[in-house]
Write an enzyme that holds these catalytic residues in place. Structure first.
Site, PDB file in Angstrom:
ATOM      1  N   ASP A  60       0.710  -1.230  -0.013  1.00 10.46           N
ATOM      2  CA  ASP A  60       0.017  -0.169  -0.129  1.00 10.46           C
ATOM      3  C   ASP A  60       1.041   1.116  -0.031  1.00 10.46           C
ATOM      4  O   ASP A  60       1.512   1.380   0.953  1.00 10.46           O
ATOM      5  CB  ASP A  60      -0.798  -0.006   1.384  1.00 10.46           C
ATOM      6  CG  ASP A  60      -1.788   1.019   1.401  1.00 10.46           C
ATOM      7  OD1 ASP A  60      -1.933   1.708   0.150  1.00 10.46           O
ATOM      8  OD2 ASP A  60      -2.497   1.475   2.391  1.00 10.46           O
ATOM      9  N   THR A  93      -3.370   5.774  -3.786  1.00 11.53           N
ATOM     10  CA  THR A  93      -2.159   6.163  -2.967  1.00 11.53           C
ATOM     11  C   THR A  93      -0.931   6.025  -3.993  1.00 11.53           C
ATOM     12  O   THR A  93       0.086   6.846  -3.972  1.00 11.53           O
ATOM     13  CB  THR A  93      -1.804   5.838  -1.910  1.00 11.53           C
ATOM     14  OG1 THR A  93      -2.006   4.124  -1.809  1.00 11.53           O
ATOM     15  CG2 THR A  93      -2.803   6.228  -0.819  1.00 11.53           C
ATOM     16  N   THR A  94      -0.675   4.905  -4.742  1.00 12.21           N
ATOM     17  CA  THR A  94       0.531   4.524  -5.352  1.00 12.21           C
ATOM     18  C   THR A  94       0.461   5.240  -6.671  1.00 12.21           C
ATOM     19  O   THR A  94       1.282   6.043  -6.974  1.00 12.21           O
ATOM     20  CB  THR A  94       0.478   2.915  -5.856  1.00 12.21           C
ATOM     21  OG1 THR A  94       0.305   2.253  -4.522  1.00 12.21           O
ATOM     22  CG2 THR A  94       1.952   2.598  -6.436  1.00 12.21           C
ATOM     23  N   ASP A 393      -8.886   0.108   2.328  1.00 13.82           N
ATOM     24  CA  ASP A 393      -8.762   0.300   0.957  1.00 13.82           C
ATOM     25  C   ASP A 393     -10.186   0.179   0.297  1.00 13.82           C
ATOM     26  O   ASP A 393     -10.942   1.097  -0.299  1.00 13.82           O
ATOM     27  CB  ASP A 393      -7.806   0.102   0.173  1.00 13.82           C
ATOM     28  CG  ASP A 393      -6.643   0.963   0.532  1.00 13.82           C
ATOM     29  OD1 ASP A 393      -6.495   1.783   1.431  1.00 13.82           O
ATOM     30  OD2 ASP A 393      -5.530   0.509  -0.360  1.00 13.82           O
TER      31      ASP A 393
END
Length: 556
Positions: A60, A93-94, A393
């Site tokens: 994550d 987020t990545t 998530d």
């Protein structure tokens, strides 16, 4: 010749101009490269040792960056990016880091040609507006109540995570949890408060398949007197208190002077009567279960167990709120203010179960619970932590869809469409801004390219084929199947992304890139201002054994 004027102190170092831009871009690219391999279903895991010596194994983006300790200021602001993305929409987020890194990377060429940063920023902002317009155009709406579509969506969002090997499990959990606690605010708005009303209980042991969403709440507590109180009650009447059921002591130290010996026994009797009255007031409502956030004295326990009432004490406030939401009770602050309407009757079963070597109280089978507990089982602590992060998530994604039911294609298809559209539009952009605009269009391809890299296919061939498919604009849904690296239609393979996650990713990435490009001066080495009269920083003195019990050791 006049002597040079010193403006800054000697201890300060100052970097200016393109040197700073280069350094910032380098730093941001370094952060993006750390994260890059964790994008997509074929992603690698990162193992981090934190300060306490514990291990975090995750892919994550946010969890990785949270643990890193960076020196460069620009890299720190990149980390903030993934944090905002996580708080705002919970997913992507990545990609936000990869995209921002790429935006800065393509800007480097223009800085070398001594373009002015504001020109680049202007072009980027224009590109952002157009990109969001494209998103609006290719988004499709979805029916929130269509379970299979929702499942497919949540699955594709956590397909990149570690738990995807367990199939629908996590997606199911997330969907159940979020649909349970959704509250209609009217005007077609749904409020889903994940943080407050969904509790994730991690219990090591068992198998992951045993994880489930309870129709109610589970707490890590046992009844006060296990032998005498019932541990299983069907259709319990529940009273929630947030006041202690014990004798109230004085706020500060009170002294009572007693003259006669009998007064002492009178005093004790008064304490007992006070507790008895409290209990009688509560028992009037014929509860089966009394839960308090504060203490519960032995005497009160006795009265309760005589009346056949189970009691639980010292519950966390947040847990109490969840129980109230689940069974429809009202938390009462004083026992004498209890009303019939405050008693919770919505629960179908109260039961204490032993899992491993701990007791857990379940309040389940509620009629219309507005709070729930997700029970996670698994082999080890690390595994559970990772599952919990993935669940977070997944629940965020489910929440986003409930709030804004629009979808865009996943698998890099959206980015490719945006890129192709921007490339066509760039010919109509006037003046010097045309080139950075075109570069921004190319930068969007970073996401599908990284996906292809992580699958280990031939990147250049795949990208050329994809660009060819998107250039004539016939099908906006063609992207990379993250598992095989083959080119596929995203609509058929059910790989979707939530609209607001994508929009937020683009916004955050481009705004951050603009902000970092605008920095042209870094001054470092600034010392904290000393308070006047403190006479310079005092060195920490090392205690000798002789003056160990010196007065100045502990400032009171």
């Amino acid at each position: 010749m006049q002597s040079p004027v010193l403006v800054l102190k000697d201890s300060l170092t100052r970097e200016t101009g393109s040197k700073v831009h280069r350094a910032n871009i380098q730093a941001s690219k370094a952060v993006a490269d750390i994260i890059r391999t964790t994008l997509g279903p074929r992603s690698m895991l990162k193992m981090l040792l934190d300060a306490g010596g514990g291990i975090v194994v995750t892919n994550d983006g946010n969890a990785i960056l949270r643990e890193l300790d960076l020196a460069h200021p620009a890299a720190k602001s990149m980390i903030e990016l993934s944090r905002t993305q996580d708080e705002e929409v919970g997913d992507g987020t990545t990609s936000v880091i990869v995209l921002a890194g790429e935006m800065l990377h393509v800007a480097e060429a223009f800085i070398d040609k001594s373009y002015h940063p504001t020109v680049i920023c202007r072009a980027y902002n224009k590109a952002l507006e157009d990109a969001l317009a494209v998103l609006e155009k290719i988004a499709v709406s979805i029916d929130v109540n269509d379970r299979s579509a929702m499942l497919g969506l949540v699955k594709s969002c956590i397909g990149t995570k570690f738990t995807s090997q367990f199939g629908d499990l996590i997606a199911d959990l997330a969907l159940d949890a979020t649909t349970t606690i959704g509250v209609d605010l009217g005007q077609g708005l749904r409020e889903v408060d994940i943080k407050k009303y969904i509790k994730v209980e991690k219990v090591p042991g068992g198998q992951l398949e045993d994880s489930k969403v309870l129709k109610g709440v589970m707490i890590n507590k046992d009844v006060v007197v296990p032998g005498k109180m019932r541990r299983k009650i069907v259709n319990p009447r529940i009273i929630l208190l947030d006041s202690p059921i014990e004798y109230k002591k004085g706020e500060n130290q009170t002294n009572a002077e007693l003259v006669k010996e009998e007064d002492w026994s009178v005093l004790l009797k008064m304490e007992e009567e006070y507790i008895e009255n409290l209990c009688v007031q509560i028992l009037k409502f014929k509860p089966d279960l009394v839960i308090t956030e504060k203490g519960l004295s032995d005497l009160a326990c006795h009265y309760f167990s005589k009346a056949g009432v189970s009691a639980i004490r010292r519950l966390r406030k947040t847990d109490n709120n969840r129980i109230a939401k689940a069974c429809g009770a009202v938390i009462v602050n004083r026992a004498d203010e209890l009303q019939e309407s405050d008693v919770g009757t919505g629960a179908g079963l109260f039961e204490v179960k032993k899992i491993g070597d701990e007791f857990f109280a379940y309040i389940v089978e509620c009629k219309d619970p507005k709070a729930c507990t997700v029970l996670l089982r698994g082999a080890s602590k690390d595994l559970l932590n990772e599952v919990e992060r993935n669940l977070q998530d997944a629940m965020s994604v489910a929440r986003n869809i409930i709030k804004n039911p629009k979808l865009v294609p996943g698998g890099g298809a959206t980015e490719l469409t945006v890129s192709a559209t921007l490339k066509q539009k760039s010919s109509s952009v006037e003046g010097i801004e045309k080139w950075p605009y075109e570069a921004a269009a190319v930068a969007f391809e970073a996401i599908p390219r990284t996906l292809a890299q992580n699958c280990g296919v031939n990147v250049i061939r795949t990208m050329t084929a994809l660009q060819g498919k998107h250039a004539n604009g016939e099908n906006a849904w063609v992207g990379i199947d993250g598992n095989t690296g083959a080119i596929a239609d995203m609509k058929e393979s059910k790989i979707w992304d939530a609209f607001n996650v994508k929009a937020q990713t683009f916004k955050t990435a481009i705004e951050a890139a603009c902000m970092l490009l605008r920095i042209d001066d870094i001054v470092s080495g600034i010392k904290k201002k000393q308070a006047p009269g403190s006479g310079g920083p005092s060195k920490p003195t090392i205690e000798q054994e002789g003056d160990a019990d010196n007065e100045q050791m502990i400032p009171e």
